[in-house]
Structures are given as C-alpha cells and as structure tokens.
Design a protein around this motif. Structure first.
Motif, short mmCIF file in Angstrom:
data_model
loop_
_atom_site.label_atom_id
_atom_site.label_comp_id
_atom_site.label_asym_id
_atom_site.label_seq_id
_atom_site.Cartn_x
_atom_site.Cartn_y
_atom_site.Cartn_z
N LEU A 1 -25.40 -22.90 -30.33
CA LEU A 1 -24.42 -23.76 -31.00
C LEU A 1 -22.97 -23.44 -30.65
CD1 LEU A 1 -26.13 -23.75 -34.52
CD2 LEU A 1 -26.40 -25.42 -32.67
N ALA A 2 -22.77 -22.42 -29.83
CA ALA A 2 -21.42 -22.04 -29.39
C ALA A 2 -21.47 -21.83 -27.88
CB ALA A 2 -20.97 -20.77 -30.11
N GLN A 3 -20.32 -21.63 -27.28
CA GLN A 3 -20.21 -21.40 -25.84
C GLN A 3 -19.67 -20.00 -25.59
OE1 GLN A 3 -21.09 -23.74 -23.50
NE2 GLN A 3 -21.74 -25.01 -25.22
N PRO A 4 -20.13 -19.34 -24.51
CA PRO A 4 -19.51 -18.04 -24.16
C PRO A 4 -18.01 -18.22 -23.98
CG PRO A 4 -21.53 -18.38 -22.92
CD PRO A 4 -21.24 -19.68 -23.63
N GLY A 5 -17.25 -17.27 -24.53
CA GLY A 5 -15.80 -17.34 -24.47
C GLY A 5 -15.17 -18.06 -25.65
N GLN A 6 -15.99 -18.70 -26.46
CA GLN A 6 -15.48 -19.46 -27.61
C GLN A 6 -15.06 -18.51 -28.74
OE1 GLN A 6 -18.17 -22.49 -28.99
NE2 GLN A 6 -17.06 -22.81 -30.89
N LYS A 7 -13.91 -18.77 -29.32
CA LYS A 7 -13.46 -18.03 -30.50
C LYS A 7 -14.07 -18.70 -31.72
CE LYS A 7 -9.08 -16.37 -28.62
NZ LYS A 7 -9.54 -15.03 -28.37
N VAL A 8 -14.63 -17.88 -32.62
CA VAL A 8 -15.31 -18.41 -33.80
C VAL A 8 -14.79 -17.71 -35.05
CG1 VAL A 8 -17.39 -19.07 -32.53
CG2 VAL A 8 -17.23 -16.80 -33.55
N GLU A 9 -14.99 -18.37 -36.19
CA GLU A 9 -14.64 -17.80 -37.48
C GLU A 9 -15.88 -17.20 -38.14
OE1 GLU A 9 -11.52 -17.61 -38.63
OE2 GLU A 9 -10.90 -18.54 -36.75
N LYS A 10 -15.68 -16.32 -39.09
CA LYS A 10 -16.78 -15.71 -39.82
C LYS A 10 -17.66 -16.80 -40.44
CE LYS A 10 -17.95 -12.57 -43.55
NZ LYS A 10 -17.49 -11.58 -44.50
N GLY A 11 -18.98 -16.67 -40.28
CA GLY A 11 -19.92 -17.61 -40.86
C GLY A 11 -20.23 -18.82 -39.99
N MET A 12 -19.53 -18.98 -38.87
CA MET A 12 -19.80 -20.12 -37.99
C MET A 12 -21.17 -19.95 -37.34
SD MET A 12 -17.46 -21.53 -34.91
CE MET A 12 -18.04 -22.81 -33.83
N PRO A 13 -22.00 -21.01 -37.32
CA PRO A 13 -23.31 -20.90 -36.69
C PRO A 13 -23.21 -20.69 -35.18
CG PRO A 13 -22.94 -23.12 -37.52
CD PRO A 13 -21.75 -22.31 -37.90
N LEU A 14 -24.00 -19.74 -34.66
CA LEU A 14 -23.99 -19.43 -33.23
C LEU A 14 -25.26 -19.90 -32.53
CD1 LEU A 14 -22.54 -15.82 -33.37
CD2 LEU A 14 -21.31 -17.98 -33.06
N LEU A 15 -26.41 -19.72 -33.19
CA LEU A 15 -27.67 -20.18 -32.61
C LEU A 15 -28.70 -20.39 -33.70
CD1 LEU A 15 -30.10 -17.81 -32.40
CD2 LEU A 15 -28.59 -16.93 -30.68
N ILE A 16 -29.75 -21.13 -33.35
CA ILE A 16 -30.85 -21.37 -34.28
C ILE A 16 -32.10 -20.71 -33.72
CG2 ILE A 16 -32.31 -23.10 -35.39
CD1 ILE A 16 -29.89 -24.98 -35.35
N LEU A 17 -32.75 -19.90 -34.56
CA LEU A 17 -33.98 -19.20 -34.21
C LEU A 17 -35.10 -19.78 -35.07
CD1 LEU A 17 -35.14 -16.70 -32.64
CD2 LEU A 17 -34.73 -15.41 -34.74
N GLU A 18 -36.18 -20.20 -34.43
CA GLU A 18 -37.34 -20.71 -35.17
C GLU A 18 -38.36 -19.59 -35.28
OE1 GLU A 18 -40.58 -23.42 -33.52
OE2 GLU A 18 -39.28 -24.82 -34.59
N LYS B 1 -42.41 -21.11 -38.51
CA LYS B 1 -42.25 -22.55 -38.79
C LYS B 1 -41.01 -22.86 -39.61
CE LYS B 1 -47.13 -23.50 -38.34
NZ LYS B 1 -48.33 -24.10 -38.89
N MET B 2 -40.04 -21.95 -39.61
CA MET B 2 -38.77 -22.18 -40.30
C MET B 2 -37.64 -21.95 -39.31
SD MET B 2 -39.47 -20.19 -43.90
CE MET B 2 -37.77 -20.32 -44.36
N GLU B 3 -36.53 -22.64 -39.51
CA GLU B 3 -35.36 -22.43 -38.66
C GLU B 3 -34.37 -21.51 -39.37
OE1 GLU B 3 -33.74 -26.15 -37.36
OE2 GLU B 3 -35.35 -26.44 -35.92
N HIS B 4 -33.91 -20.50 -38.66
CA HIS B 4 -32.94 -19.55 -39.19
C HIS B 4 -31.67 -19.67 -38.36
CE1 HIS B 4 -36.13 -17.57 -41.50
NE2 HIS B 4 -36.88 -17.84 -40.46
N THR B 5 -30.55 -19.87 -39.02
CA THR B 5 -29.27 -19.97 -38.32
C THR B 5 -28.63 -18.59 -38.26
OG1 THR B 5 -29.00 -22.23 -39.14
CG2 THR B 5 -27.03 -21.12 -38.30
N ILE B 6 -28.33 -18.15 -37.05
CA ILE B 6 -27.64 -16.89 -36.84
C ILE B 6 -26.15 -17.20 -36.80
CG2 ILE B 6 -27.38 -14.88 -35.33
CD1 ILE B 6 -30.23 -15.25 -36.56
N THR B 7 -25.38 -16.56 -37.69
CA THR B 7 -23.96 -16.87 -37.83
C THR B 7 -23.09 -15.70 -37.39
OG1 THR B 7 -23.95 -16.13 -40.12
CG2 THR B 7 -24.40 -18.46 -39.74
N ALA B 8 -21.83 -16.00 -37.13
CA ALA B 8 -20.87 -14.97 -36.75
C ALA B 8 -20.63 -14.03 -37.94
CB ALA B 8 -19.55 -15.62 -36.33
#
Length: 70
Positions: A13-30, A33-40
């Motif tokens: 959900l983000a790009q290498p080099g991208q500046k992000v804020e705390k809590g911003m979603p970075l990727l989704i891991l399944e 059978k559930m999706e887990h959002t990995i956040t900053a």
C-alpha cells in the motif's frame, strides 16, 4: 517490521522512499482467511519491501525496511 504470523502478502500500500505517518497502512497480509493490515509504527520512510504481493511469508519474517523519523 515483521510478520505477526505466517501468511500471504496480498497488497503493498506504500512505495519505497515514501514518507508515511504513524498508523498509515503499509501492506496487507492474509492469514487464516483474514486480512491483517501492517501499519507504520511511527512517522518515517519506507526503505523497501522484502516480499512482493502474492508471496508467502513465515512467522517473524521481515516485511518492510523502515526508517523512523527519516
């Protein structure tokens, strides 16, 4: 940032080099059978992703290289 459990990377959900804020979603891991959002964990910069969408990961595998405050 590491995988909390074995699973499959569904989306980046983000790009290498991208500046992000705390809590911003970075990727989704399944997992289980559930999706887990990995956040900053803090404001910073995404350096790189260790896996592409569709790849399987094991428990504790590094997912994102992240610089805090960068």
């Amino acid at each position: 940032l590491t995988a909390p459990m074995p699973g499959k990377v569904v989306a980046l959900l983000a790009q290498p080099g991208q500046k992000v804020e705390k809590g911003m979603p970075l990727l989704i891991l399944e997992a289980m059978k559930m999706e887990h959002t990995i956040t900053a964990p803090a404001a910073g910069t995404v350096k790189a992703f260790c896996y592409a969408a569709g790849e399987q990961v094991s428990d504790g595998a590094p997912l994102v290289e992240f610089d805090v405050g960068a």
